[in-house]
Design a protein around this motif. Structure first.
Motif, PDB file in Angstrom:
ATOM      1  N   LYS A  25       9.317  -7.443  14.085  1.00 41.72           N
ATOM      2  CA  LYS A  25       8.567  -6.176  14.088  1.00 41.72           C
ATOM      3  C   LYS A  25       7.520  -6.194  12.965  1.00 41.72           C
ATOM      4  N   ILE A  26       6.647  -7.173  13.034  1.00 41.66           N
ATOM      5  CA  ILE A  26       5.672  -7.436  11.974  1.00 41.66           C
ATOM      6  C   ILE A  26       4.767  -6.219  11.742  1.00 41.66           C
ATOM      7  N   ARG A  27       4.601  -5.843  10.481  1.00 41.50           N
ATOM      8  CA  ARG A  27       3.711  -4.753  10.078  1.00 41.50           C
ATOM      9  C   ARG A  27       2.380  -5.341   9.594  1.00 41.50           C
ATOM     10  N   THR A  28       1.276  -4.790  10.086  1.00 38.62           N
ATOM     11  CA  THR A  28      -0.052  -5.267   9.707  1.00 38.62           C
ATOM     12  C   THR A  28      -0.906  -4.076   9.301  1.00 38.62           C
ATOM     13  N   PRO A  29      -1.526  -4.098   8.121  1.00 40.01           N
ATOM     14  CA  PRO A  29      -2.325  -2.945   7.704  1.00 40.01           C
ATOM     15  C   PRO A  29      -3.567  -2.767   8.558  1.00 40.01           C
ATOM     16  N   ARG A  30      -3.834  -1.546   8.937  1.00 41.47           N
ATOM     17  CA  ARG A  30      -5.092  -1.201   9.587  1.00 41.47           C
ATOM     18  C   ARG A  30      -6.138  -0.884   8.520  1.00 41.47           C
ATOM     19  N   PRO A  31      -7.427  -0.821   8.907  1.00 40.86           N
ATOM     20  CA  PRO A  31      -8.454  -0.431   7.933  1.00 40.86           C
ATOM     21  C   PRO A  31      -8.152   0.915   7.262  1.00 40.86           C
ATOM     22  N   SER A  32      -7.504   1.820   7.985  1.00 35.05           N
ATOM     23  CA  SER A  32      -7.180   3.129   7.408  1.00 35.05           C
ATOM     24  C   SER A  32      -6.208   3.012   6.238  1.00 35.05           C
ATOM     25  N   ALA A  33      -5.372   1.970   6.236  1.00 35.25           N
ATOM     26  CA  ALA A  33      -4.472   1.761   5.096  1.00 35.25           C
ATOM     27  C   ALA A  33      -5.283   1.448   3.841  1.00 35.25           C
ATOM     28  N   GLY A  34      -6.278   0.567   3.970  1.00 35.20           N
ATOM     29  CA  GLY A  34      -7.130   0.262   2.830  1.00 35.20           C
ATOM     30  C   GLY A  34      -7.935   1.466   2.386  1.00 35.20           C
ATOM     31  N   PHE A  35      -8.410   2.236   3.355  1.00 36.71           N
ATOM     32  CA  PHE A  35      -9.162   3.454   3.041  1.00 36.71           C
ATOM     33  C   PHE A  35      -8.297   4.430   2.245  1.00 36.71           C
ATOM     34  N   TYR A  36      -7.073   4.642   2.706  1.00 37.74           N
ATOM     35  CA  TYR A  36      -6.176   5.589   2.036  1.00 37.74           C
ATOM     36  C   TYR A  36      -5.811   5.090   0.638  1.00 37.74           C
ATOM     37  N   ARG A  37      -5.597   3.782   0.512  1.00 42.35           N
ATOM     38  CA  ARG A  37      -5.276   3.217  -0.794  1.00 42.35           C
ATOM     39  C   ARG A  37      -6.409   3.464  -1.785  1.00 42.35           C
ATOM     40  N   ARG A  38      -7.651   3.307  -1.328  1.00 45.58           N
ATOM     41  CA  ARG A  38      -8.800   3.529  -2.226  1.00 45.58           C
ATOM     42  C   ARG A  38      -8.906   4.989  -2.648  1.00 45.58           C
ATOM     43  N   ILE A  39      -8.581   5.910  -1.730  1.00 40.72           N
ATOM     44  CA  ILE A  39      -8.600   7.328  -2.106  1.00 40.72           C
ATOM     45  C   ILE A  39      -7.523   7.618  -3.141  1.00 40.72           C
ATOM     46  N   ILE A  40      -6.343   7.041  -2.942  1.00 40.38           N
ATOM     47  CA  ILE A  40      -5.259   7.240  -3.899  1.00 40.38           C
ATOM     48  C   ILE A  40      -5.652   6.714  -5.277  1.00 40.38           C
ATOM     49  N   GLU A  41      -6.293   5.562  -5.301  1.00 41.81           N
ATOM     50  CA  GLU A  41      -6.695   4.957  -6.580  1.00 41.81           C
ATOM     51  C   GLU A  41      -7.776   5.771  -7.282  1.00 41.81           C
ATOM     52  N   SER A  42      -8.753   6.239  -6.509  1.00 38.42           N
ATOM     53  CA  SER A  42      -9.887   6.940  -7.120  1.00 38.42           C
ATOM     54  C   SER A  42      -9.674   8.447  -7.205  1.00 38.42           C
ATOM     55  N   ARG A  43      -8.724   8.965  -6.377  1.00 41.93           N
ATOM     56  CA  ARG A  43      -8.483  10.412  -6.265  1.00 41.93           C
ATOM     57  C   ARG A  43      -9.769  11.134  -5.895  1.00 41.93           C
ATOM     58  N   CYS A  44     -10.558  10.493  -5.024  1.00 42.70           N
ATOM     59  CA  CYS A  44     -11.900  10.968  -4.742  1.00 42.70           C
ATOM     60  C   CYS A  44     -12.296  10.546  -3.325  1.00 42.70           C
ATOM     61  N   LEU A  45     -13.118  11.378  -2.645  1.00 44.56           N
ATOM     62  CA  LEU A  45     -13.538  11.079  -1.286  1.00 44.56           C
ATOM     63  C   LEU A  45     -14.899  10.406  -1.213  1.00 44.56           C
ATOM     64  N   VAL A  46     -15.674  10.469  -2.284  1.00 47.29           N
ATOM     65  CA  VAL A  46     -17.023   9.889  -2.283  1.00 47.29           C
ATOM     66  C   VAL A  46     -17.138   8.906  -3.449  1.00 47.29           C
ATOM     67  N   ASN A  47     -18.261   8.204  -3.508  1.00 43.70           N
ATOM     68  CA  ASN A  47     -18.411   7.174  -4.528  1.00 43.70           C
ATOM     69  C   ASN A  47     -18.569   7.745  -5.943  1.00 43.70           C
ATOM     70  N   ASN A  48     -19.227   8.884  -6.034  1.00 43.84           N
ATOM     71  CA  ASN A  48     -19.477   9.454  -7.355  1.00 43.84           C
ATOM     72  C   ASN A  48     -18.854  10.833  -7.444  1.00 43.84           C
ATOM     73  N   CYS A  49     -17.705  10.897  -8.081  1.00 39.01           N
ATOM     74  CA  CYS A  49     -16.990  12.159  -8.213  1.00 39.01           C
ATOM     75  C   CYS A  49     -17.205  12.760  -9.605  1.00 39.01           C
ATOM     76  N   VAL A  50     -17.018  14.049  -9.701  1.00 34.34           N
ATOM     77  CA  VAL A  50     -17.087  14.733 -10.984  1.00 34.34           C
ATOM     78  C   VAL A  50     -15.693  15.237 -11.318  1.00 34.34           C
ATOM     79  N   ASP A  51     -15.367  15.206 -12.610  1.00 31.79           N
ATOM     80  CA  ASP A  51     -14.048  15.653 -13.069  1.00 31.79           C
ATOM     81  C   ASP A  51     -14.067  17.154 -13.352  1.00 31.79           C
TER      82      ASP A  51
END
Length: 509
Positions: free
Chosen positions: A483-509
């Motif tokens: 039952k092999i698991r393979t990441p979809r592009p959405s997994a990478g997308f979600y991981r980047r949001i989690i890391e940056s806590r942001c939806l766009v490239n330039n966020c303001v705090d």
């Protein structure tokens, strides 16, 4: 603005098959400037969710007993569109290390999963505790904690022991006692490592699906005869469990407990007063019937009135909706530590210019008194009941804030279905725009959110849809032995949001 915003996207959906890449560019240019440049709060939790029957498999191993879904799908395989069941599913019961690894790869802060009643108490009662299952989940939870992932445990995600269903299930008034005994065992063995508990997942489907329309196990078709008794028992079971935790475990374990409510967002079909009233009425029947007792006290007035009046017209001596005593009202009120909420899609609601006829059996739609529909210009998904309308999230969040005194909201499910080789870009769009609505709700509407949870970590058994709808950030090859698991592009997308806590490239705090 939201309606105009969505139509702007839909204009290009017609050309999707022929001009896929151009479509994506057009959509992004049309909608991109709507994304918030604010960061999610530092304590906002990102996670994913699954449930035991949908991923674990091992349906009769290590002392587990038969659940209502095991029974139903073994006896009536045609209840799913592809004649499948959860006997093996993702085989997650045997793949704990693999699942923790992909959770860590995603970088999530929490993982919502369920512990099956059928494994912990195979006979349904606390007189027999299956220690093999207890040790299994203790080890799993500790692996999560070791990897910095907060477990969020659902006690009931629709897999009631069949032995208890044989005694009437959720229609038996002993259900609250059965459930609180099961919950106490879980608190005792797992509570030192669990800070977030969910008692029941989507109770509207437990009652409406299980005992109303009969589309979910135990597949009892009773329309509006029995759903209110089920709702009554769910509320009492939840309240008893909250009080048990509060009195015996909270001081030491320091956790929080809620019930994951769900609702399609109902918005008025027009600015006509009848449509506005009908939309609010359906929200009260589907969401308020649980939330109102928890946050305000008692069932919503419009629900009590309509069911009582129609019950009287049917020749009944009392309402089909059980009357909560003053003691029960006080006991249930305040038994939610946060507002756990699952949201996927929306409907428009039109009011009726007549009272629905009295029928036997009485109908749920008759009690509610409104017509729901989804406009053809709303974007479709592979699941017929889910349209892509993320702008409606803010509508329901504000409704919750207004009626229930601005509780802390934890989105405990939100996800997008695909099928086969369909592109993953729409899942990314869907998640990004629901998160955008959450950001706008935080910074513009002053609503507090504890976190957000994608359904689902991986493709799984999707109840009546079997394996025909895939919700996973990770694809699962169900034909492979492992039952092999393979990441979809959405997994990478979600991981980047989690890391940056942001939806766009330039966020303001």
């Amino acid at each position: 603005m939201p309606e105009k915003y969505f139509k702007c996207h839909v204009r290009y959906c017609f050309w999707h098959d022929k001009m896929n890449f151009i479509l994506i560019l057009l959509v992004n240019s049309c909608l991109g400037h709507h994304y918030s440049n604010k960061r999610f709060p530092k304590d906002f939790m990102f996670g994913v969710a699954t449930s035991a029957y949908q991923i674990e498999g091992a349906w009769n191993e290590d002392g587990k007993s038969e659940s209502i879904w095991d029974y139903a799908l073994h006896k009536y395989p045609n209840l799913t569109v592809d004649y499948t069941n959860g006997d093996v599913a993702c085989d997650s019961y045997h793949k704990v290390a693999a699942d923790v690894a992909i959770l860590k790869e995603l970088g999530v802060q929490h993982y919502r999963f369920s512990i099956p009643w059928t494994r912990i108490l195979p006979r349904g009662f606390q007189s027999e505790i299956n220690m093999k299952a207890v040790i299994h989940y203790q080890n799993f939870i500790k692996k999560l904690k070791k990897n910095g992932i907060e477990p969020m445990v659902t006690l009931y995600h629709w897999d009631l022991p069949q032995s208890l269903q044989n005694l009437g299930g959720f229609l038996n008034d002993s259900l609250p006692e059965w459930f609180v005994h099961y919950a106490k065992v879980c608190f005792h063995f797992f509570g030192s490592d669990v800070k977030y508990w969910i008692t029941f997942n989507e109770p509207v489907h437990i009652c409406l699906g299980g005992y109303g329309y009969g589309y979910f196990a135990p597949n009892i078709y009773g329309e509006a005869l029995w759903i209110y008794r089920c709702i009554y028992n769910v509320l009492l079971a939840h309240a008893r469990t909250w009080h048990l935790y509060d009195e015996e475990f909270r001081l030491i374990q320091k956790g929080k407990l809620a019930m994951s409510l769900n609702n399609d967002v109902y918005i008025p079909a027009s600015n006509k007063e009848t449509d506005i009233e009908a939309a609010d009425r359906l929200l009260q029947f589907m969401l308020g019937i649980f939330a109102n007792p928890l946050y305000v006290g008692d069932f919503p007035e419009i629900v009590k009135f309509r069911v009582a009046e129609r019950s009287k017209a049917e020749g009944r001596n009392q309402s089909r909706l059980p009357e909560l005593t003053q003691e029960e009202i006080a006991y249930i009120k305040g038994t939610s530590d946060f507002f756990a909420f699952n949201v996927y899609t929306a409907y428009k609601v039109a009011g009726l210019d007549y009272e629905p006829p009295i029928t036997n059996p009485p109908t749920i739609s008759g009690d509610q008194g409104g017509t729901i529909f989804q406009p053809p210009y709303w974007e479709n998904t592979t699941a017929s009941f889910i349209k892509v309308v993320p702008w409606t999230g803010r509508y329901i969040f504000k409704w919750i804030k207004h009626l229930y005194k601005n509780p802390e909201i934890f989105v405990t499910e939100n996800g997008y279905p695909t099928h086969g080789n369909e592109l993953d870009d729409r899942r990314i769009f869907y998640i990004k725009n629901y998160l955008n609505d959450i950001l706008n709700s935080i910074y513009e509407d002053n609503i507090t959110f504890l976190g957000y949870t994608v359904w689902s970590l991986m493709d799984n058994f999707q109840w009546n849809f079997g394996y025909t709808n895939q919700f996973g950030l990770y694809a699962v090859d169900f034909k492979s032995p492992n039952k092999i698991r393979t990441p979809r592009p959405s997994a990478g997308f979600y991981r980047r949001i989690i890391e940056s806590r942001c939806l766009v490239n330039n966020c303001v705090d």
